[in-house]
Design a protein around this motif. Structure first.
Motif, PDB file in Angstrom:
ATOM      1  N   GLY A 107     -33.011  65.838 -44.847  1.00 11.40           N
ATOM      2  CA  GLY A 107     -32.026  66.772 -45.400  1.00 11.40           C
ATOM      3  C   GLY A 107     -30.732  66.013 -45.625  1.00 11.40           C
ATOM      4  N   THR A 108     -29.651  66.486 -45.021  1.00 11.08           N
ATOM      5  CA  THR A 108     -28.362  65.806 -45.156  1.00 11.08           C
ATOM      6  C   THR A 108     -28.037  64.928 -43.945  1.00 11.08           C
ATOM      7  OG1 THR A 108     -27.199  67.695 -44.178  1.00 11.08           O
ATOM      8  CG2 THR A 108     -27.418  67.660 -46.594  1.00 11.08           C
ATOM      9  N   VAL A 109     -28.936  64.867 -42.982  1.00 14.52           N
ATOM     10  CA  VAL A 109     -28.684  64.124 -41.748  1.00 14.52           C
ATOM     11  C   VAL A 109     -29.013  62.641 -41.940  1.00 14.52           C
ATOM     12  CG1 VAL A 109     -29.328  63.881 -39.316  1.00 14.52           C
ATOM     13  CG2 VAL A 109     -29.130  66.163 -40.342  1.00 14.52           C
ATOM     14  N   ASP A 110     -28.005  61.794 -41.814  1.00  8.15           N
ATOM     15  CA  ASP A 110     -28.154  60.343 -41.912  1.00  8.15           C
ATOM     16  C   ASP A 110     -28.712  59.840 -40.581  1.00  8.15           C
ATOM     17  OD1 ASP A 110     -27.659  57.543 -41.724  1.00  8.15           O
ATOM     18  OD2 ASP A 110     -25.926  57.694 -43.052  1.00  8.15           O
ATOM     19  N   LEU A 111     -29.933  59.328 -40.608  1.00  6.86           N
ATOM     20  CA  LEU A 111     -30.613  58.911 -39.376  1.00  6.86           C
ATOM     21  C   LEU A 111     -29.863  57.795 -38.655  1.00  6.86           C
ATOM     22  CD1 LEU A 111     -34.278  58.986 -40.714  1.00  6.86           C
ATOM     23  CD2 LEU A 111     -33.063  60.769 -39.411  1.00  6.86           C
ATOM     24  N   GLY A 112     -29.358  56.825 -39.394  1.00  7.62           N
ATOM     25  CA  GLY A 112     -28.600  55.731 -38.786  1.00  7.62           C
ATOM     26  C   GLY A 112     -27.346  56.232 -38.102  1.00  7.62           C
ATOM     27  N   ALA A 113     -26.641  57.151 -38.730  1.00  7.07           N
ATOM     28  CA  ALA A 113     -25.416  57.698 -38.151  1.00  7.07           C
ATOM     29  C   ALA A 113     -25.700  58.395 -36.822  1.00  7.07           C
ATOM     30  CB  ALA A 113     -24.753  58.676 -39.123  1.00  7.07           C
ATOM     31  N   VAL A 114     -26.777  59.149 -36.755  1.00  4.64           N
ATOM     32  CA  VAL A 114     -27.132  59.846 -35.515  1.00  4.64           C
ATOM     33  C   VAL A 114     -27.408  58.843 -34.395  1.00  4.64           C
ATOM     34  CG1 VAL A 114     -28.841  61.336 -34.387  1.00  4.64           C
ATOM     35  CG2 VAL A 114     -28.006  61.907 -36.678  1.00  4.64           C
ATOM     36  N   LEU A 115     -28.200  57.817 -34.692  1.00  2.00           N
ATOM     37  CA  LEU A 115     -28.548  56.839 -33.657  1.00  2.00           C
ATOM     38  C   LEU A 115     -27.328  56.091 -33.143  1.00  2.00           C
ATOM     39  CD1 LEU A 115     -31.845  55.564 -35.254  1.00  2.00           C
ATOM     40  CD2 LEU A 115     -31.648  56.892 -33.147  1.00  2.00           C
ATOM     41  N   VAL A 116     -26.416  55.721 -34.033  1.00  2.00           N
ATOM     42  CA  VAL A 116     -25.191  55.039 -33.598  1.00  2.00           C
ATOM     43  C   VAL A 116     -24.314  56.001 -32.813  1.00  2.00           C
ATOM     44  CG1 VAL A 116     -23.075  53.893 -34.379  1.00  2.00           C
ATOM     45  CG2 VAL A 116     -25.265  53.339 -35.453  1.00  2.00           C
ATOM     46  N   ARG A 117     -24.158  57.221 -33.296  1.00  4.33           N
ATOM     47  CA  ARG A 117     -23.305  58.219 -32.632  1.00  4.33           C
ATOM     48  C   ARG A 117     -23.804  58.554 -31.235  1.00  4.33           C
ATOM     49  NH1 ARG A 117     -20.647  60.609 -30.000  1.00  4.33           N
ATOM     50  NH2 ARG A 117     -19.194  62.312 -30.390  1.00  4.33           N
ATOM     51  N   GLU A 118     -25.120  58.484 -31.027  1.00 10.78           N
ATOM     52  CA  GLU A 118     -25.688  58.791 -29.713  1.00 10.78           C
ATOM     53  C   GLU A 118     -25.827  57.550 -28.829  1.00 10.78           C
ATOM     54  OE1 GLU A 118     -29.262  61.082 -30.349  1.00 10.78           O
ATOM     55  OE2 GLU A 118     -28.129  62.714 -31.293  1.00 10.78           O
ATOM     56  N   GLY A 119     -25.329  56.413 -29.297  1.00 13.43           N
ATOM     57  CA  GLY A 119     -25.370  55.193 -28.496  1.00 13.43           C
ATOM     58  C   GLY A 119     -26.762  54.607 -28.339  1.00 13.43           C
ATOM     59  N   LEU A 120     -27.634  54.855 -29.310  1.00 12.29           N
ATOM     60  CA  LEU A 120     -29.003  54.321 -29.269  1.00 12.29           C
ATOM     61  C   LEU A 120     -29.208  53.198 -30.272  1.00 12.29           C
ATOM     62  CD1 LEU A 120     -30.873  57.695 -28.808  1.00 12.29           C
ATOM     63  CD2 LEU A 120     -30.275  55.985 -27.071  1.00 12.29           C
ATOM     64  N   ALA A 121     -28.166  52.897 -31.011  1.00 14.73           N
ATOM     65  CA  ALA A 121     -28.122  51.771 -31.939  1.00 14.73           C
ATOM     66  C   ALA A 121     -26.655  51.392 -32.073  1.00 14.73           C
ATOM     67  CB  ALA A 121     -28.697  52.160 -33.299  1.00 14.73           C
ATOM     68  N   ALA A 138     -18.973  57.063 -29.926  1.00 10.99           N
ATOM     69  CA  ALA A 138     -19.964  56.816 -28.864  1.00 10.99           C
ATOM     70  C   ALA A 138     -19.351  55.994 -27.735  1.00 10.99           C
ATOM     71  CB  ALA A 138     -21.191  56.103 -29.440  1.00 10.99           C
ATOM     72  N   ARG A 139     -18.583  54.976 -28.086  1.00  8.83           N
ATOM     73  CA  ARG A 139     -17.911  54.154 -27.067  1.00  8.83           C
ATOM     74  C   ARG A 139     -16.937  54.994 -26.257  1.00  8.83           C
ATOM     75  NH1 ARG A 139     -16.445  48.112 -28.422  1.00  8.83           N
ATOM     76  NH2 ARG A 139     -18.162  47.530 -29.790  1.00  8.83           N
ATOM     77  N   ALA A 140     -16.108  55.782 -26.952  1.00  9.19           N
ATOM     78  CA  ALA A 140     -15.081  56.582 -26.283  1.00  9.19           C
ATOM     79  C   ALA A 140     -15.696  57.597 -25.319  1.00  9.19           C
ATOM     80  CB  ALA A 140     -14.215  57.295 -27.322  1.00  9.19           C
ATOM     81  N   GLU A 141     -16.827  58.169 -25.713  1.00  8.30           N
ATOM     82  CA  GLU A 141     -17.485  59.178 -24.879  1.00  8.30           C
ATOM     83  C   GLU A 141     -18.489  58.567 -23.912  1.00  8.30           C
ATOM     84  OE1 GLU A 141     -18.977  62.258 -27.437  1.00  8.30           O
ATOM     85  OE2 GLU A 141     -17.091  62.300 -28.564  1.00  8.30           O
ATOM     86  N   ARG A 142     -18.684  57.240 -23.993  1.00 10.77           N
ATOM     87  CA  ARG A 142     -19.592  56.520 -23.107  1.00 10.77           C
ATOM     88  C   ARG A 142     -21.004  57.126 -23.119  1.00 10.77           C
ATOM     89  NH1 ARG A 142     -17.600  52.694 -20.205  1.00 10.77           N
ATOM     90  NH2 ARG A 142     -18.988  52.941 -18.428  1.00 10.77           N
ATOM     91  N   VAL A 143     -21.521  57.327 -24.328  1.00 13.41           N
ATOM     92  CA  VAL A 143     -22.870  57.871 -24.463  1.00 13.41           C
ATOM     93  C   VAL A 143     -23.858  56.742 -24.717  1.00 13.41           C
ATOM     94  CG1 VAL A 143     -22.100  60.138 -25.269  1.00 13.41           C
ATOM     95  CG2 VAL A 143     -22.631  58.360 -26.936  1.00 13.41           C
ATOM     96  N   GLY A 144     -25.107  56.982 -24.369  1.00  7.45           N
ATOM     97  CA  GLY A 144     -26.155  55.992 -24.587  1.00  7.45           C
ATOM     98  C   GLY A 144     -25.821  54.685 -23.896  1.00  7.45           C
ATOM     99  N   VAL A 145     -25.958  53.584 -24.622  1.00  5.88           N
ATOM    100  CA  VAL A 145     -25.721  52.261 -24.031  1.00  5.88           C
ATOM    101  C   VAL A 145     -24.275  52.046 -23.625  1.00  5.88           C
ATOM    102  CG1 VAL A 145     -27.655  51.190 -25.236  1.00  5.88           C
ATOM    103  CG2 VAL A 145     -25.359  51.127 -26.261  1.00  5.88           C
ATOM    104  N   TRP A 146     -23.361  52.797 -24.194  1.00  4.36           N
ATOM    105  CA  TRP A 146     -21.943  52.625 -23.888  1.00  4.36           C
ATOM    106  C   TRP A 146     -21.595  53.156 -22.499  1.00  4.36           C
ATOM    107  CZ3 TRP A 146     -20.203  49.127 -26.918  1.00  4.36           C
ATOM    108  CH2 TRP A 146     -20.705  49.010 -28.207  1.00  4.36           C
ATOM    109  N   ALA A 147     -22.554  53.752 -21.796  1.00  4.17           N
ATOM    110  CA  ALA A 147     -22.323  54.243 -20.430  1.00  4.17           C
ATOM    111  C   ALA A 147     -22.423  53.129 -19.391  1.00  4.17           C
ATOM    112  CB  ALA A 147     -23.312  55.360 -20.098  1.00  4.17           C
ATOM    113  N   GLY A 148     -22.911  51.961 -19.775  1.00  2.00           N
ATOM    114  CA  GLY A 148     -23.076  50.880 -18.808  1.00  2.00           C
ATOM    115  C   GLY A 148     -23.293  49.559 -19.509  1.00  2.00           C
ATOM    116  N   PRO A 149     -23.690  48.550 -18.775  1.00  2.00           N
ATOM    117  CA  PRO A 149     -23.886  47.236 -19.384  1.00  2.00           C
ATOM    118  C   PRO A 149     -25.145  47.197 -20.254  1.00  2.00           C
ATOM    119  CG  PRO A 149     -24.538  47.183 -17.083  1.00  2.00           C
ATOM    120  CD  PRO A 149     -23.950  48.545 -17.334  1.00  2.00           C
ATOM    121  N   PHE A 150     -25.077  46.396 -21.308  1.00  2.00           N
ATOM    122  CA  PHE A 150     -26.240  46.202 -22.172  1.00  2.00           C
ATOM    123  C   PHE A 150     -26.078  44.896 -22.931  1.00  2.00           C
ATOM    124  CE2 PHE A 150     -23.262  48.312 -25.000  1.00  2.00           C
ATOM    125  CZ  PHE A 150     -23.456  47.679 -26.220  1.00  2.00           C
TER     126      PHE A 150
END
Length: 161
Positions: A107-121, A138-150
């Motif tokens: 639809g209108t959902v950009d798959l790459g944008a979602v993955l980056v926004r959720e800290g999974l890419a 994602a960094r500011a909210e510390r979601v996904g990988v941004w919650a810890g070291p990676f």
């Protein structure tokens, strides 16, 4: 006067000549059912597609403390995003494995944008700056990988392969 008329005809003819090219570009869109290979690699119909502008974590990659399977999580999230939907991809280029590199949407959902926004890419700034805002959030909210070291995916690949 003749030069002016000739110039006008050149503009008209070049506009008409460009019209089929625009139609061809629209025809280049890749659509259809999808199979997810990993967090940034899909097969749409029979076309191998890598998501443009992002780098998802490798399937074998583990992130964080405590450790969690960030690569498998990225893949699973992409599977969930495309589940029971056709995907539409706008080609941008090809990669060295001859996959189409494209922005893909459900639809209108950009798959790459979602993955980056959720800290999974992460945004793949070597090729694009399209997802700067999503990565900052994602960094500011510390979601996904941004919650810890990676380890960034490109560093993981260099070390693992």
């Amino acid at each position: 006067m003749l030069a002016f008329t000739l110039a006008r005809w050149i503009v008209v003819l070049s506009t008409l000549a460009a019209a089929p090219a625009a139609s061809a570009l629209a025809a280049d869109a890749i659509t259809g059912p999808v199979v997810v290979k990993d967090g940034d690699y899909l097969i749409v119909g029979e076309v191998h597609v890598r998501l443009y502008g992002i780098d998802a974590f490798e399937r074998a990659q583990v992130c964080g403390d405590p450790p969690w399977p960030c690569g498998e999580t990225a893949r699973d999230r992409l599977v969930a995003l495309v589940a029971d939907h056709d995907v539409a991809c706008e080609p941008r280029s090809h990669d060295r494995w001859d996959r189409v590199v494209a922005i893909c949407r459900v639809g209108t959902v950009d798959l790459g944008a979602v993955l980056v926004r959720e800290g999974l890419a992460v945004e793949f700034q070597r090729w694009s700056y399209d997802y700067v805002d999503e990565e900052k959030a994602a960094r500011a909210e510390r979601v996904g990988v941004w919650a810890g070291p990676f380890t960034f995916p490109w560093d993981f690949r260099r070390e693992a392969f």
